[in-house]
Design a protein around this motif. Structure first.
Motif, short mmCIF file in Angstrom:
data_model
loop_
_atom_site.label_atom_id
_atom_site.label_comp_id
_atom_site.label_asym_id
_atom_site.label_seq_id
_atom_site.Cartn_x
_atom_site.Cartn_y
_atom_site.Cartn_z
N ASP A 179 -3.32 -22.41 40.21
CA ASP A 179 -4.04 -23.61 40.22
C ASP A 179 -5.55 -22.99 40.94
O ASP A 179 -6.24 -23.57 40.27
N ILE A 180 -5.32 -21.88 40.58
CA ILE A 180 -7.19 -21.13 40.68
C ILE A 180 -7.96 -21.22 39.38
O ILE A 180 -8.94 -21.23 39.46
N LYS A 181 -7.02 -20.68 38.75
CA LYS A 181 -7.41 -20.32 37.50
C LYS A 181 -7.60 -21.92 36.61
O LYS A 181 -8.83 -22.43 36.18
N ALA A 182 -6.59 -22.96 36.86
CA ALA A 182 -6.96 -24.27 36.43
C ALA A 182 -7.99 -25.32 36.92
O ALA A 182 -8.94 -25.65 36.62
N LEU A 183 -8.67 -24.58 37.96
CA LEU A 183 -9.57 -25.32 38.61
C LEU A 183 -10.62 -24.59 38.41
O LEU A 183 -12.13 -25.11 38.02
N VAL A 184 -11.34 -23.67 38.11
CA VAL A 184 -11.86 -22.91 37.69
C VAL A 184 -12.22 -23.80 35.81
O VAL A 184 -13.41 -23.57 35.71
N GLU A 185 -11.67 -23.00 35.23
CA GLU A 185 -11.57 -23.97 34.00
C GLU A 185 -12.17 -25.52 33.62
O GLU A 185 -11.93 -25.54 32.71
N ALA A 186 -11.35 -25.76 34.57
CA ALA A 186 -12.18 -27.74 34.34
C ALA A 186 -13.79 -27.50 34.79
O ALA A 186 -13.57 -28.88 34.32
N VAL A 187 -13.90 -27.11 35.72
CA VAL A 187 -15.40 -27.20 36.05
C VAL A 187 -15.93 -26.20 35.52
O VAL A 187 -17.38 -26.98 35.95
N ALA A 188 -15.91 -25.40 34.18
CA ALA A 188 -17.07 -24.58 33.57
C ALA A 188 -17.60 -25.93 32.80
O ALA A 188 -17.28 -26.69 32.52
N PRO A 189 -18.54 -24.81 32.70
CA PRO A 189 -19.30 -23.59 32.78
C PRO A 189 -20.32 -23.54 34.87
O PRO A 189 -20.58 -22.61 34.74
N LYS A 190 -20.00 -24.24 35.21
CA LYS A 190 -20.95 -24.83 36.11
C LYS A 190 -19.39 -23.96 37.60
O LYS A 190 -17.99 -23.04 37.34
N PRO A 191 -19.59 -22.91 38.63
CA PRO A 191 -19.35 -22.43 39.27
C PRO A 191 -18.48 -23.09 40.44
O PRO A 191 -18.67 -24.26 41.03
N LEU A 192 -17.16 -22.68 40.72
CA LEU A 192 -16.55 -22.75 41.24
C LEU A 192 -15.97 -22.33 43.09
O LEU A 192 -16.35 -20.36 42.94
N ASN A 193 -16.31 -23.07 44.58
CA ASN A 193 -16.36 -21.70 45.16
C ASN A 193 -14.35 -22.15 45.57
O ASN A 193 -14.00 -23.09 45.37
N LEU A 194 -14.12 -20.88 46.14
CA LEU A 194 -12.46 -21.34 46.08
C LEU A 194 -12.69 -20.44 48.11
O LEU A 194 -13.67 -19.60 48.07
N LEU A 195 -11.60 -21.55 49.12
CA LEU A 195 -12.22 -21.17 50.28
C LEU A 195 -10.89 -20.25 50.38
O LEU A 195 -9.71 -20.41 49.77
#
Length: 295
Positions: A206-222
């Motif tokens: 799930d984390i990788k899917a979110l990273v790829e979805a918003v790239a190139p903008k940064p993802l914050n993970l809680l």
């Protein structure tokens, strides 16, 4: 202090912090821990973290209040005072957990965001939860309008403050949180968010899917518990920023509650064993205030 009344030196310090905060998001991965008061903020800076973020839960608990989606004027004023206090106490950039922006309409969000920018923050987050259990998320058009209003308020301020947009799908129990988070975060990025955030995912997939979805903008993970992945692991997945929300405050409360309960129920001082020495903490706070602190 309102920035319109700040001195040139203060203005320069804020500009440097905001520039440094933006640079942190441009490469690699960093941890942005969440202090709940001035003392915890000073200690986290002492450890060398490059930036800090406020925590609505940690602050609420320190005030003897529940962590709720209260968007009243008094709640906003309390949070603004807390944010200003943290920003003034440290040299490093501070990002504000600014809940859902304190008000249902875009113009409410814009007004609140302008006040938050004036505290000296380097960033702030706006979430899309309504606080209504029957309809826990703003409809996407309304949520996008709120993010856009926050973006415009920041731009009107003339200050380089990073806007984080949060999709609360995991937190509110959405039936398909990953798919809906991706849909929302993509829309928030298009509306002007600098950083995207969907608190809740714990699996690497799930984390990788979110990273790829918003790239190139940064993802914050809680990360609020041990999820079996290290900072290095999360960086390898492409996460740029890691926050811990109220977890450090909960760690402090855990030690306090267990020691107090043992004292009351057993008449035992066992909970006071192996404490950090008084002199160590006192020495930390006996030093002068940070050179760049906003005074």
């Amino acid at each position: 202090m309102n920035q319109s009344q700040s001195s040139p030196t203060l203005h320069d310090a804020l500009t440097e912090r905001r520039s440094a905060f933006r640079s942190l998001h441009e490469r690699g991965c960093f941890v942005i821990p969440n202090p709940w008061d001035v003392g915890s903020a000073r200690y986290l800076q002492h450890l060398g973290f490059p930036a800090l973020a406020t925590t609505s839960a940690g602050f609420a608990f320190s005030q003897g209040l529940p962590d709720t989606d209260d968007d009243s004027a008094s709640a906003r004023d309390r949070n603004l005072a807390y944010i200003a206090g943290i920003t003034a106490a440290v040299d490093v950039p501070v990002s504000a957990d600014f809940m859902s922006g304190y008000g249902p309409e875009p113009e409410d969000v814009a007004e609140s965001v302008a006040r938050c920018v004036a505290t000296g923050v380097a960033g702030l987050s706006i979430e899309d939860s309504t606080g209504d259990s029957t309809s826990p998320l703003y409809d996407l058009p309304a949520a996008v309008a709120r993010v856009r209003a926050a973006r415009q308020a920041i731009d009107r301020s003339g200050h380089d403050v990073l806007l984080t947009a949060r999709a609360e799908c995991y937190h509110v129990g959405h039936p398909d949180p990953l798919r809906e988070s991706v849909r929302r975060l993509e829309a928030y990025a298009a509306a002007g968010a600098d950083v995207l955030f969907a608190p809740g995912p714990q699996s690497a997939a799930d984390i990788k899917a979110l990273v790829e979805a918003v790239a190139p903008k940064p993802l914050n993970l809680l990360v609020v518990r041990d999820i079996g992945l290290s900072v290095e692991d999360l960086a390898a997945l492409g996460v740029r920023r890691i926050s811990v929300g109220g977890a450090l405050a909960l760690a402090a409360w855990t030690g306090f509650m267990r020691a107090a309960e043992t004292l009351k129920s057993e008449g035992s001082f066992a909970g006071l064993a192996n404490l950090v020495p008084y002199a160590e903490i006192n020495g930390l706070f006996s030093t002068s205030a940070p050179q760049g602190a906003l005074r």
